[in-house]
Design an enzyme around this catalytic site. Structure first.
Site, PDB file in Angstrom:
ATOM      1  N   ILE A 337       0.842  -1.213   0.000  1.00 15.49           N
ATOM      2  CA  ILE A 337       0.000   0.000   0.000  1.00 15.49           C
ATOM      3  C   ILE A 337       0.873   1.258   0.000  1.00 15.49           C
ATOM      4  O   ILE A 337       0.504   2.284  -0.570  1.00 15.49           O
ATOM      5  CB  ILE A 337      -0.970  -0.038   1.208  1.00 15.49           C
ATOM      6  N   GLY A 339       3.587   1.495  -1.621  1.00 17.73           N
ATOM      7  CA  GLY A 339       4.328   1.567  -2.881  1.00 17.73           C
ATOM      8  C   GLY A 339       5.827   1.621  -2.617  1.00 17.73           C
ATOM      9  O   GLY A 339       6.323   0.969  -1.697  1.00 17.73           O
ATOM     10  N   GLU A 363      10.073 -20.474  18.655  1.00 21.60           N
ATOM     11  CA  GLU A 363       9.148 -21.154  19.591  1.00 21.60           C
ATOM     12  C   GLU A 363       8.233 -22.124  18.835  1.00 21.60           C
ATOM     13  O   GLU A 363       7.055 -22.266  19.136  1.00 21.60           O
ATOM     14  CB  GLU A 363       8.393 -20.140  20.447  1.00 21.60           C
ATOM     15  N   THR A 365       8.205 -23.634  14.588  1.00 25.71           N
ATOM     16  CA  THR A 365       7.826 -23.080  13.277  1.00 25.71           C
ATOM     17  C   THR A 365       6.329 -23.315  13.028  1.00 25.71           C
ATOM     18  O   THR A 365       5.690 -24.103  13.738  1.00 25.71           O
ATOM     19  CB  THR A 365       8.618 -23.780  12.146  1.00 25.71           C
ATOM     20  N   SER A 366       5.806 -22.684  11.990  1.00 21.99           N
ATOM     21  CA  SER A 366       4.380 -22.880  11.663  1.00 21.99           C
ATOM     22  C   SER A 366       4.091 -24.342  11.321  1.00 21.99           C
ATOM     23  O   SER A 366       3.006 -24.844  11.610  1.00 21.99           O
ATOM     24  CB  SER A 366       3.995 -21.979  10.491  1.00 21.99           C
TER      25      SER A 366
HETATM   26  C1  LIG Z   1      16.061 -14.765  16.082  1.00 21.37           C
HETATM   27  C2  LIG Z   1      15.893 -16.115  16.706  1.00 21.37           C
HETATM   28  C3  LIG Z   1      15.697 -16.210  18.080  1.00 21.37           C
HETATM   29  C4  LIG Z   1      15.563 -17.458  18.684  1.00 21.37           C
HETATM   30  N1  LIG Z   1      15.464 -17.558  20.050  1.00 21.37           N
HETATM   31  C5  LIG Z   1      15.574 -18.773  20.642  1.00 21.37           C
HETATM   32  C6  LIG Z   1      15.714 -18.884  22.068  1.00 21.37           C
HETATM   33  O1  LIG Z   1      15.677 -17.903  22.806  1.00 21.37           O
HETATM   34  N2  LIG Z   1      15.901 -20.111  22.603  1.00 21.37           N
HETATM   35  C7  LIG Z   1      15.936 -21.245  21.847  1.00 21.37           C
HETATM   36  O2  LIG Z   1      16.106 -22.328  22.411  1.00 21.37           O
HETATM   37  N3  LIG Z   1      15.802 -21.169  20.489  1.00 21.37           N
HETATM   38  C8  LIG Z   1      15.630 -19.972  19.879  1.00 21.37           C
HETATM   39  N4  LIG Z   1      15.531 -19.880  18.506  1.00 21.37           N
HETATM   40  C9  LIG Z   1      15.560 -21.100  17.709  1.00 21.37           C
HETATM   41  C10 LIG Z   1      14.240 -21.413  17.009  1.00 21.37           C
HETATM   42  O3  LIG Z   1      13.276 -21.812  17.954  1.00 21.37           O
HETATM   43  C11 LIG Z   1      14.530 -22.466  15.939  1.00 21.37           C
HETATM   44  O4  LIG Z   1      15.262 -21.809  14.901  1.00 21.37           O
HETATM   45  C12 LIG Z   1      13.269 -23.079  15.374  1.00 21.37           C
HETATM   46  O5  LIG Z   1      12.649 -23.900  16.356  1.00 21.37           O
HETATM   47  C13 LIG Z   1      13.529 -23.926  14.125  1.00 21.37           C
HETATM   48  O6  LIG Z   1      14.614 -24.780  14.299  1.00 21.37           O
HETATM   49  P1  LIG Z   1      15.783 -24.814  13.182  1.00 21.37           P
HETATM   50  O7  LIG Z   1      16.186 -23.418  12.936  1.00 21.37           O
HETATM   51  O8  LIG Z   1      16.795 -25.781  13.591  1.00 21.37           O
HETATM   52  O9  LIG Z   1      15.030 -25.320  11.872  1.00 21.37           O
HETATM   53  P2  LIG Z   1      14.765 -26.844  11.474  1.00 21.37           P
HETATM   54  O10 LIG Z   1      14.217 -27.584  12.626  1.00 21.37           O
HETATM   55  O11 LIG Z   1      15.998 -27.380  10.822  1.00 21.37           O
HETATM   56  O12 LIG Z   1      13.629 -26.681  10.375  1.00 21.37           O
HETATM   57  C14 LIG Z   1      13.915 -26.376   9.008  1.00 21.37           C
HETATM   58  C15 LIG Z   1      12.581 -26.453   8.241  1.00 21.37           C
HETATM   59  O13 LIG Z   1      12.061 -27.791   8.302  1.00 21.37           O
HETATM   60  C16 LIG Z   1      10.741 -27.750   8.837  1.00 21.37           C
HETATM   61  N5  LIG Z   1      10.497 -28.952   9.641  1.00 21.37           N
HETATM   62  C17 LIG Z   1      11.315 -29.507  10.589  1.00 21.37           C
HETATM   63  N6  LIG Z   1      10.725 -30.574  11.133  1.00 21.37           N
HETATM   64  C18 LIG Z   1       9.493 -30.701  10.551  1.00 21.37           C
HETATM   65  C19 LIG Z   1       8.422 -31.617  10.689  1.00 21.37           C
HETATM   66  N7  LIG Z   1       8.466 -32.630  11.555  1.00 21.37           N
HETATM   67  N8  LIG Z   1       7.332 -31.453   9.892  1.00 21.37           N
HETATM   68  C20 LIG Z   1       7.278 -30.434   8.986  1.00 21.37           C
HETATM   69  N9  LIG Z   1       8.265 -29.546   8.818  1.00 21.37           N
HETATM   70  C21 LIG Z   1       9.368 -29.670   9.582  1.00 21.37           C
HETATM   71  C22 LIG Z   1      10.683 -26.495   9.687  1.00 21.37           C
HETATM   72  O14 LIG Z   1       9.351 -26.075   9.910  1.00 21.37           O
HETATM   73  C23 LIG Z   1      11.494 -25.538   8.832  1.00 21.37           C
HETATM   74  O15 LIG Z   1      10.678 -25.030   7.807  1.00 21.37           O
HETATM   75  C24 LIG Z   1      15.591 -18.640  17.874  1.00 21.37           C
HETATM   76  C25 LIG Z   1      15.760 -18.529  16.485  1.00 21.37           C
HETATM   77  C26 LIG Z   1      15.934 -17.297  15.912  1.00 21.37           C
HETATM   78  C27 LIG Z   1      16.174 -17.231  14.416  1.00 21.37           C
END
Ligand SMILES: Cc1cc2nc3c(=O)[nH]c(=O)nc-3n(C[C@H](O)[C@H](O)[C@H](O)COP(=O)(O)OP(=O)(O)OC[C@H]3O[C@@H](n4cnc5c(N)ncnc54)[C@H](O)[C@@H]3O)c2cc1C
Length: 379
Positions: A337, A339, A363, A365-366
């Site tokens: 919106i 632009g 916390e 992923t989706s």
């Molecule tokens: C800015 C930031 C702050 C954070 N703060 C904290 C914190 O304070 N404390 C802490 O402990 N962690 C923290 N995290 C970590 C965060 O919770 C993890 O990055 C997140 O849980 C995903 O784990 P990963 O990055 O290893 O991705 P992965 O687990 O490797 O996932 C990669 C992809 O695979 C998908 N995937 C994995 N398993 C499945 C499944 N079974 N089914 C479908 N899809 C799947 C995921 O959804 C994602 O799309 C933080 C991360 C960031 C980037």
């Protein structure tokens, strides 16, 4: 389910809104630009009792509802999403498990100063090879006399560079899988705790995310939080509450983006009239407010269910799934919106667009939220 706000909750809404818009909003751009941790904001939140909002007054907290907490996080995040996540981690991921699982001695020593904001906490679960699959913990805790010796590495730890207290999940029995995980409270100044560099993140740039290594870190045995082998339960039940905080953070980001987009659409003239008069723009605004309101209802539902003492794990997952998607979509439309101006850092929708994305990742992923939601229906 009754979502009507109590008098206390209305007061929290007003207080959080006034503070955040007067004090945090004007500094949000600078915090984002410089990546500086917002110590002043945290001090202001501490003065109001917002760093331990749901903690019982007996342990120095404000004794407020989860709904009051969600409302406050939304308001704080509307102004500054970095400050929102710092507050959320301390409340949901650090104070909460210590209050639920801690001994009176642990509560006296750690919870009271954490709830008052005298100390700041961090939640250390994620490891380089244990993200979504958090059961794959490689950080090891081995007993030695009256102490436990920790070795391993955690990454992406929010508040990592400034935290005083670390809640650390470790493997105590590698042969037992996720039943071999235990949780420990670690003083961040303990010898052998080594902070890595601050991550150069896309958004929430003030929240000080870093790697933390534990090299022969010795902690007293009495620092174990919860029973041996039950650390995974502590971690997951803690994340249920944390998801309400992150969902509320997402609401704040979306509400900010929507307000800016609405305002801008009434000011910007194209083809001789404000763009707000164009149906294409009206549809974007209508979809945005609908998605935001729907997500807010789910967040408030999860908070009310938590306060009722019932199991609220699927409600928290639905709230986070919907609110984080709303934050990303509403911010995307807000940039559209605006632009070309939406692509320029002077306009805060650009920051919202970057801040929003993390709410779909941390916390859980989706994709992980969908697992939690589906498993609850298919059990
Ligand atoms: C800015 C930031 C702050 C954070 N703060 C904290 C914190 O304070 N404390 C802490 O402990 N962690 C923290 N995290 C970590 C965060 O919770 C993890 O990055 C997140 O849980 C995903 O784990 P990963 O990055 O290893 O991705 P992965 O687990 O490797 O996932 C990669 C992809 O695979 C998908 N995937 C994995 N398993 C499945 C499944 N079974 N089914 C479908 N899809 C799947 C995921 O959804 C994602 O799309 C933080 C991360 C960031 C980037």
């Amino acid at each position: 389910m009754d979502f009507a706000l109590s008098e206390d909750e209305k007061l929290i809404l007003q207080t959080a809104r006034e503070l955040s818009r007067a004090e945090f909003l004007p500094k949000a751009e600078e915090i984002d630009e410089t990546s500086k941790f917002p110590h002043e904001n945290v001090a202001k939140l501490s003065e109001l009792g917002f760093m331990g909002m749901m903690v019982d007054e007996k342990w120095g907290g404000a004794g407020l509802s989860s709904l009051a907490y969600a409302i406050a996080i939304e308001e704080v995040s509307y102004a500054c999403a970095s400050t929102g996540v710092i507050m959320s981690v301390n409340n949901s991921l650090v104070c909460d498990p210590i209050e639920r699982y801690g001994t009176d001695q642990q509560k006296e020593k750690w919870l009271k100063p954490l709830a008052s904001g005298e100390l700041l906490g961090a939640y250390c679960l994620t490891e380089p090879n244990a993200g979504s699959d958090a059961s794959q913990q490689k950080t090891i805790a081995v007993p030695d006399g009256n102490e436990i010796v920790l070795n391993g590495s955690k990454n992406f730890i929010t508040n990592g560079q400034v935290a005083d207290v670390l809640v650390v999940y470790c493997m105590t029995d590698p042969s037992a899988g996720n039943r071999g995980i235990s949780c420990f409270i670690v003083d961040a100044k303990e010898k052998g705790v080594e902070l890595g560099k601050k991550e150069n993140t896309m958004g929430i740039r003030g929240s000080s995310t870093c790697t933390i290594a534990f090299n022969d870190v010795r902690v007293p045995k009495e620092n174990q939080l919860g029973p041996t082998g039950k650390g995974f339960n502590v971690a997951l039940s803690t994340l249920d509450g944390g998801r309400i905080g992150i969902a509320a953070q997402a609401l704040g980001i979306a509400a900010h983006a929507l307000d800016q987009a609405t305002k801008y659409s009434q000011e910007r003239i194209a083809f001789g009239k404000p763009i707000a008069e164009l149906q294409a723009i009206q549809w974007m605004i209508a979809d945005s407010v609908t998605e935001l309101e729907a997500a807010r209802l789910l967040v408030h539902q999860a908070a009310v269910k938590k306060d009722s003492g019932e199991r609220y794990s699927p409600e928290a997952a639905m709230a986070k799934l919907a609110a984080s998607r709303a934050a990303v979509t509403v911010s995307d439309r807000a940039v559209q919106i605006h632009g070309g101006y939406g692509y320029i850092k002077e306009y805060s929708v650009e920051r919202c667009y970057r801040d929003a994305k993390i709410t779909e990742i941390y916390e859980g992923t989706s994709e992980i939220q969908r697992l939690v939601i589906a498993r609850n229906l298919l059990k």
